[in-house]
Design an enzyme around this catalytic site. Sequence first.
Site, PDB file in Angstrom:
ATOM      1  N   LYS A  29       0.561  -1.194  -0.045  1.00 58.95           N
ATOM      2  CA  LYS A  29       0.077  -0.209  -0.581  1.00 58.95           C
ATOM      3  C   LYS A  29       1.027   1.615  -0.040  1.00 58.95           C
ATOM      4  CE  LYS A  29      -1.948  -0.805   4.055  1.00 58.95           C
ATOM      5  NZ  LYS A  29      -1.328  -1.790   4.878  1.00 58.95           N
ATOM      6  N   ARG A  68      -8.978   1.053   9.652  1.00 56.39           N
ATOM      7  CA  ARG A  68      -8.429  -0.067   9.764  1.00 56.39           C
ATOM      8  C   ARG A  68      -9.571  -1.218  10.806  1.00 56.39           C
ATOM      9  NH1 ARG A  68      -2.356   0.813   9.746  1.00 56.39           N
ATOM     10  NH2 ARG A  68      -0.913  -0.583  10.193  1.00 56.39           N
ATOM     11  N   ARG A 118      12.264  -5.652   5.493  1.00 52.34           N
ATOM     12  CA  ARG A 118      12.156  -4.684   5.045  1.00 52.34           C
ATOM     13  C   ARG A 118      12.700  -3.146   5.431  1.00 52.34           C
ATOM     14  NH1 ARG A 118       5.919  -1.993   5.211  1.00 52.34           N
ATOM     15  NH2 ARG A 118       6.118  -2.290   7.104  1.00 52.34           N
ATOM     16  N   ARG A 173      12.188  -0.603  10.805  1.00 55.50           N
ATOM     17  CA  ARG A 173      10.787  -0.525  11.443  1.00 55.50           C
ATOM     18  C   ARG A 173      11.087  -1.277  12.741  1.00 55.50           C
ATOM     19  NH1 ARG A 173       5.416   1.022   8.164  1.00 55.50           N
ATOM     20  NH2 ARG A 173       5.046   0.201  10.075  1.00 55.50           N
ATOM     21  N   ARG A 181       0.882  -8.481  13.810  1.00 58.48           N
ATOM     22  CA  ARG A 181       0.141  -6.888  12.936  1.00 58.48           C
ATOM     23  C   ARG A 181      -0.404  -7.649  12.359  1.00 58.48           C
ATOM     24  NH1 ARG A 181       5.181  -4.472  11.316  1.00 58.48           N
ATOM     25  NH2 ARG A 181       4.101  -2.886   9.713  1.00 58.48           N
TER      26      ARG A 181
HETATM   27  P1  AMP Z   1       1.598   1.318   9.212  1.00 56.16           P
HETATM   28  O1  AMP Z   1       2.568   1.966   9.134  1.00 56.16           O
HETATM   29  O2  AMP Z   1       0.313   1.462   8.352  1.00 56.16           O
HETATM   30  O3  AMP Z   1       1.574  -0.649   9.027  1.00 56.16           O
HETATM   31  O4  AMP Z   1       1.245   1.464  10.433  1.00 56.16           O
HETATM   32  C1  AMP Z   1       1.930   1.651  11.802  1.00 56.16           C
HETATM   33  C2  AMP Z   1       1.423   1.252  12.954  1.00 56.16           C
HETATM   34  O5  AMP Z   1       1.020   2.472  12.967  1.00 56.16           O
HETATM   35  C3  AMP Z   1      -0.060   0.323  13.143  1.00 56.16           C
HETATM   36  O6  AMP Z   1       0.655  -1.139  14.086  1.00 56.16           O
HETATM   37  C4  AMP Z   1      -0.427   0.583  14.610  1.00 56.16           C
HETATM   38  O7  AMP Z   1       0.232   0.572  15.479  1.00 56.16           O
HETATM   39  C5  AMP Z   1      -0.472   2.275  14.352  1.00 56.16           C
HETATM   40  N1  AMP Z   1      -2.020   2.546  13.539  1.00 56.16           N
HETATM   41  C6  AMP Z   1      -1.410   3.266  11.944  1.00 56.16           C
HETATM   42  N2  AMP Z   1      -3.064   3.323  11.446  1.00 56.16           N
HETATM   43  C7  AMP Z   1      -3.494   2.632  12.531  1.00 56.16           C
HETATM   44  C8  AMP Z   1      -4.900   3.036  12.380  1.00 56.16           C
HETATM   45  N3  AMP Z   1      -5.489   3.144  11.004  1.00 56.16           N
HETATM   46  N4  AMP Z   1      -5.487   2.914  13.811  1.00 56.16           N
HETATM   47  C9  AMP Z   1      -5.166   2.639  14.630  1.00 56.16           C
HETATM   48  N5  AMP Z   1      -3.885   2.286  14.963  1.00 56.16           N
HETATM   49  C10 AMP Z   1      -2.706   2.875  13.672  1.00 56.16           C
END
Ligand code: AMP
Length: 218
Positions: free
Chosen positions: A17, A92, A131, A164, A175
């Site tokens: 994404k 989400r 990654r 990360r 996750r």
């Molecule tokens: P991502 O980079 O989208 O994988 O997000 C990294 C982390 O940020 C996730 O594992 C959550 O802890 C938090 N996070 C990001 N977007 C959301 C969301 N829409 N709702 C809740 N937590 C989020």
Amino acid sequence: MAARYGSILLGAPGSGKGTQAKVLSKELGIPHISTGDILRAEVNSGSPLGNKVKEIMSSGKLVSDDLITEIVEKRFEQPDVKRGFILDGFPRTTAQAESLERILSNQNLGSPQVILLEVAREALIERLTGRLTCGKCGQAYHRKLNPPKSTGVCDVCGAALVERKDDSLETVVRRLDVYENETRPLIDYYAQKGRLKRLSGDQEMGQITGAIRKIFEG
Ligand code: AMP
């Protein structure tokens, strides 16, 4: 008027994404709104919000719907979303999807297109655990699948590559489980509204970008 390129990229962590959103945002001149990037910037700046979400993020769990919705609502007050936007990592949960409907309707931005990138779980684990990202320009790499020319250094801007914190195997598995339990229901949610387009995320990157653009052009 509805934002012409208003869209949501849906898919598990590691489905591509963020990579697609970055390319398309540049090509179309519309903002890439990644809630993960917004939260990581808060953590790196050491702000009170960043300190609040740091532990939750590194454990792979979701931050609260209220908190994330407030962040997105603020972001949608900026005028650059009028022509379009690419949401990456939001919504989400079903509660977040409902809040998004309200935010978009308040701003007269219409209904976004929803594109699901589908990738098998084993491939996701392989992608996420290797990654690497440039700490400066955000360019993505993979130790095995897409290594930089010179180890640990970004090909584009020469800055150092970072892994990360939440890309360790244990956190990646958590996750993916969180995605299955909390986010997968959104597939039905948008399919029932007739707004979901499915794409295999297991194709060459440029092919996926082309397929998404085709959907955008409708
Ligand atoms: P991502 O980079 O989208 O994988 O997000 C990294 C982390 O940020 C996730 O594992 C959550 O802890 C938090 N996070 C990001 N977007 C959301 C969301 N829409 N709702 C809740 N937590 C989020």
